[in-house]
Every structure is written in structure tokens, then in C-alpha cells.
Design a protein around this motif. Structure first.
Motif, PDB file in Angstrom:
ATOM      1  N   GLU A 289      18.778 -72.276  12.138  1.00  0.00           N
ATOM      2  CA  GLU A 289      18.773 -73.631  11.586  1.00  0.00           C
ATOM      3  C   GLU A 289      19.983 -73.873  10.700  1.00  0.00           C
ATOM      4  O   GLU A 289      20.465 -74.997  10.588  1.00  0.00           O
ATOM      5  CB  GLU A 289      17.491 -73.862  10.787  1.00  0.00           C
ATOM      6  CG  GLU A 289      16.223 -73.909  11.629  1.00  0.00           C
ATOM      7  CD  GLU A 289      14.995 -74.213  10.798  1.00  0.00           C
ATOM      8  OE1 GLU A 289      15.139 -74.375   9.562  1.00  0.00           O
ATOM      9  OE2 GLU A 289      13.897 -74.286  11.370  1.00  0.00           O
ATOM     10  N   TRP A 290      20.492 -72.804  10.066  1.00  0.00           N
ATOM     11  CA  TRP A 290      21.622 -72.968   9.158  1.00  0.00           C
ATOM     12  C   TRP A 290      22.975 -72.976   9.867  1.00  0.00           C
ATOM     13  O   TRP A 290      24.002 -73.207   9.238  1.00  0.00           O
ATOM     14  CB  TRP A 290      21.634 -71.871   8.095  1.00  0.00           C
ATOM     15  CG  TRP A 290      21.366 -70.492   8.594  1.00  0.00           C
ATOM     16  CD1 TRP A 290      20.195 -69.795   8.486  1.00  0.00           C
ATOM     17  CD2 TRP A 290      22.280 -69.619   9.277  1.00  0.00           C
ATOM     18  NE1 TRP A 290      20.320 -68.548   9.054  1.00  0.00           N
ATOM     19  CE2 TRP A 290      21.584 -68.409   9.548  1.00  0.00           C
ATOM     20  CE3 TRP A 290      23.610 -69.742   9.681  1.00  0.00           C
ATOM     21  CZ2 TRP A 290      22.179 -67.333  10.212  1.00  0.00           C
ATOM     22  CZ3 TRP A 290      24.207 -68.683  10.339  1.00  0.00           C
ATOM     23  CH2 TRP A 290      23.501 -67.492  10.607  1.00  0.00           C
TER      24      TRP A 290
ATOM     25  N   GLY B 285      23.430 -75.380  17.134  1.00  0.00           N
ATOM     26  CA  GLY B 285      22.648 -74.431  16.364  1.00  0.00           C
ATOM     27  C   GLY B 285      23.074 -72.993  16.571  1.00  0.00           C
ATOM     28  O   GLY B 285      22.298 -72.064  16.337  1.00  0.00           O
ATOM     29  N   ARG B 286      24.324 -72.786  16.980  1.00  0.00           N
ATOM     30  CA  ARG B 286      24.830 -71.429  17.198  1.00  0.00           C
ATOM     31  C   ARG B 286      26.002 -71.139  16.265  1.00  0.00           C
ATOM     32  O   ARG B 286      26.788 -72.021  15.952  1.00  0.00           O
ATOM     33  CB  ARG B 286      25.271 -71.236  18.649  1.00  0.00           C
ATOM     34  CG  ARG B 286      24.167 -71.467  19.667  1.00  0.00           C
ATOM     35  CD  ARG B 286      24.626 -71.042  21.049  1.00  0.00           C
ATOM     36  NE  ARG B 286      25.851 -71.726  21.446  1.00  0.00           N
ATOM     37  CZ  ARG B 286      26.612 -71.345  22.479  1.00  0.00           C
ATOM     38  NH1 ARG B 286      26.277 -70.274  23.194  1.00  0.00           N
ATOM     39  NH2 ARG B 286      27.704 -72.027  22.791  1.00  0.00           N
TER      40      ARG B 286
ATOM     41  N   THR C 234      28.124 -73.961   4.182  1.00  0.00           N
ATOM     42  CA  THR C 234      26.673 -73.818   4.188  1.00  0.00           C
ATOM     43  C   THR C 234      26.208 -72.785   5.206  1.00  0.00           C
ATOM     44  O   THR C 234      25.170 -72.148   5.018  1.00  0.00           O
ATOM     45  CB  THR C 234      26.006 -75.168   4.481  1.00  0.00           C
ATOM     46  OG1 THR C 234      26.527 -75.702   5.711  1.00  0.00           O
ATOM     47  CG2 THR C 234      26.278 -76.165   3.356  1.00  0.00           C
ATOM     48  N   THR C 235      26.976 -72.606   6.282  1.00  0.00           N
ATOM     49  CA  THR C 235      26.625 -71.574   7.264  1.00  0.00           C
ATOM     50  C   THR C 235      26.676 -70.199   6.618  1.00  0.00           C
ATOM     51  O   THR C 235      25.799 -69.354   6.841  1.00  0.00           O
ATOM     52  CB  THR C 235      27.588 -71.634   8.463  1.00  0.00           C
ATOM     53  OG1 THR C 235      27.419 -72.888   9.134  1.00  0.00           O
ATOM     54  CG2 THR C 235      27.318 -70.501   9.447  1.00  0.00           C
TER      55      THR C 235
ATOM     56  N   LEU D 122      25.367 -69.631  -2.955  1.00  0.00           N
ATOM     57  CA  LEU D 122      26.498 -68.771  -2.631  1.00  0.00           C
ATOM     58  C   LEU D 122      27.825 -69.516  -2.667  1.00  0.00           C
ATOM     59  O   LEU D 122      28.841 -68.960  -3.101  1.00  0.00           O
ATOM     60  CB  LEU D 122      26.303 -68.130  -1.255  1.00  0.00           C
ATOM     61  CG  LEU D 122      27.400 -67.148  -0.821  1.00  0.00           C
ATOM     62  CD1 LEU D 122      27.506 -65.976  -1.797  1.00  0.00           C
ATOM     63  CD2 LEU D 122      27.135 -66.632   0.595  1.00  0.00           C
ATOM     64  N   ILE D 123      27.851 -70.759  -2.223  1.00  0.00           N
ATOM     65  CA  ILE D 123      29.113 -71.506  -2.216  1.00  0.00           C
ATOM     66  C   ILE D 123      29.686 -71.589  -3.633  1.00  0.00           C
ATOM     67  O   ILE D 123      30.873 -71.312  -3.855  1.00  0.00           O
ATOM     68  CB  ILE D 123      28.922 -72.912  -1.623  1.00  0.00           C
ATOM     69  CG1 ILE D 123      28.575 -72.815  -0.138  1.00  0.00           C
ATOM     70  CG2 ILE D 123      30.174 -73.758  -1.819  1.00  0.00           C
ATOM     71  CD1 ILE D 123      28.286 -74.139   0.514  1.00  0.00           C
ATOM     72  N   LYS D 124      28.847 -71.925  -4.591  1.00  0.00           N
ATOM     73  CA  LYS D 124      29.302 -72.022  -5.980  1.00  0.00           C
ATOM     74  C   LYS D 124      29.753 -70.666  -6.499  1.00  0.00           C
ATOM     75  O   LYS D 124      30.822 -70.540  -7.112  1.00  0.00           O
ATOM     76  CB  LYS D 124      28.183 -72.574  -6.861  1.00  0.00           C
ATOM     77  CG  LYS D 124      28.558 -72.686  -8.336  1.00  0.00           C
ATOM     78  CD  LYS D 124      27.419 -73.249  -9.159  1.00  0.00           C
ATOM     79  CE  LYS D 124      27.798 -73.324 -10.634  1.00  0.00           C
ATOM     80  NZ  LYS D 124      26.679 -73.879 -11.455  1.00  0.00           N
TER      81      LYS D 124
END
Length: 213
Positions: A17-18, A24-25, A123-124, A134-136
Motif C-alpha cells: 500500500e505504501w 502499487g509496486r 513516503t515509500t 522517517l522523512i523528518k
């Protein structure tokens, strides 16, 4: 200590989903290859890239991340982080990836690569690690790894030395570019000196410098 390639990693198809791809791959889950890998202008043979609008292409054909920086994350998150966990094609040992100068050339195996730009967390990546912030955290840590373009095609294998054969005099590093774009806008004028940065990054820096007056 001579820098070397600790592992060459290839992406497998991951459906989640992420995943950033519309289907979705994702190819962020990369695993060590058992032997030398062919490297062409668009990247490594056998490497799956899911979201080509944001990944892959000549300026981002190969992604390198230092195992020393990965070790910091392993301690920070108290979890094992193996080769390829950052979605990197090349896990390096004793190579100052963050301090690599934009445009410098690496000779590895029979391949010549050129440092182009830092990685931007997405976001992936956060979904793959299951770390919502994690991005931050990745941005604040500012150890982004380096994308490279392929100047001479050939093969790369684990254990190959990484030799810096040319380094531009401007001195603008991967770390400086990342901090300029994300943390320290006062560094943006420096980016205009790095001619080997992808044109869209230099144009973005130029617009922001102009807007700041």
C-alpha cells in the motif's frame, strides 16, 4: 583505508500500500547480488525500478549509501539494517559519500560513475521501513547518500575498490546540496557553481536565490 564496494544490490518487485508506483509496486527492497553486475546508462541490469517518474534515469542511474551511515541508523532504531535497506544499489565501505563533490568521478570495476545529486527521502521509504516520521528524521540527519550517472558502462562487483579519479575544484558536496535544499537555504548560492548538478536542481536553486533578493 581504501574505499570499496561492500555489496551490489538489486531491487525486487514489492507490492504494498505504501508503494509510490500507481500500480502499487516498488523496487526499494534491494538484495545483494551473488556476483558482478552489468551497469548501463540507465542503471544496473536486473534492478527493478517501480516509480520511474521519480527514480532511475541517467542522472539517478545508480544510488550509493555508506555502510558507516547505515550503522548509525541501526543504532538509532535498534534494528538490523542490511545492505540494500536504503534502496541503494551500492553499499560502500570507507567512502565519504556525503562528502563526495558534485561531478567527481568514481572508477569501480570496469565502470566510471559521476556523482550527481543527493537522495530525497519519500513516503515509500518511510513505508518500507515502517517508521512514520522517517522523512523528518532522515532530513535532519542529512546523510542522504549519492546518486550517480554512468560515464563508462561495464561491471561492478562486491569488493571492487572505489577510486576517485577526478574531483571538481568548486567543492560543492552531496551534503551541502542536501542541506541547501532542505535545511540551510543560505547555502543555495553555492549550488550555482556545481555545473554537474542536474539542470532542474540548479534552476530551482537559482529561483530561490532570486526570490530571496
Amino acid at each position: 583505508m581504501t574505499g570499496r564496494v561492500a555489496s551490489v544490490n538489486l531491487g525486487i518487485v514489492t507490492e504494498a500500500e505504501w508503494a509510490g508506483d500507481a500500480s502499487g509496486r516498488s523496487g526499494i527492497d534491494k538484495r545483494p547480488a551473488p556476483g558482478p553486475v552489468r551497469v548501463g546508462a540507465e542503471g544496473l541490469a536486473g534492478d527493478f525500478i517501480g516509480e520511474r517518474a521519480h527514480h532511475g534515469g541517467p542522472d539517478k542511474a545508480v544510488y550509493a549509501y555508506a555502510e558507516e551511515d547505515a550503522a548509525w541508523w541501526a543504532a538509532e532504531l535498534d534494528r538490523r539494517i542490511g545492505p540494500g535497506a536504503f534502496g541503494e544499489n551500492l553499499t560502500t565501505h570507507a567512502v565519504d559519500v556525503t562528502g563526495a563533490v558534485i561531478g567527481e568521478r568514481w572508477s569501480i570495476g570496469s565502470v566510471v560513475l559521476q556523482v550527481t545529486m543527493p537522495r530525497t527521502p519519500c513516503t515509500t521509504f518511510a513505508g518500507f521501513w515502517d517508521v512514520p516520521d522517517l522523512i523528518k528524521r532522515f532530513t535532519v540527519r542529512a546523510l542522504p547518500g549519492a546518486y550517480l550517472r554512468v560515464l563508462h558502462e561495464g561491471e561492478i562487483g562486491a569488493g571492487d575498490p572505489v577510486q576517485v579519479v577526478d574531483r571538481p575544484a568548486h567543492g560543492v558536496t552531496i551534503g551541502e546540496v542536501f542541506r541547501a535544499l532542505n535545511l540551510e537555504p543560505e547555502l543555495l548560492p553555492r549550488l550555482l557553481d556545481a555545473e554537474d548538478l542536474p539542470s532542474w536542481i540548479r534552476e530551482k536553486a537559482r529561483r530561490r536565490v532570486t526570490a530571496a533578493g
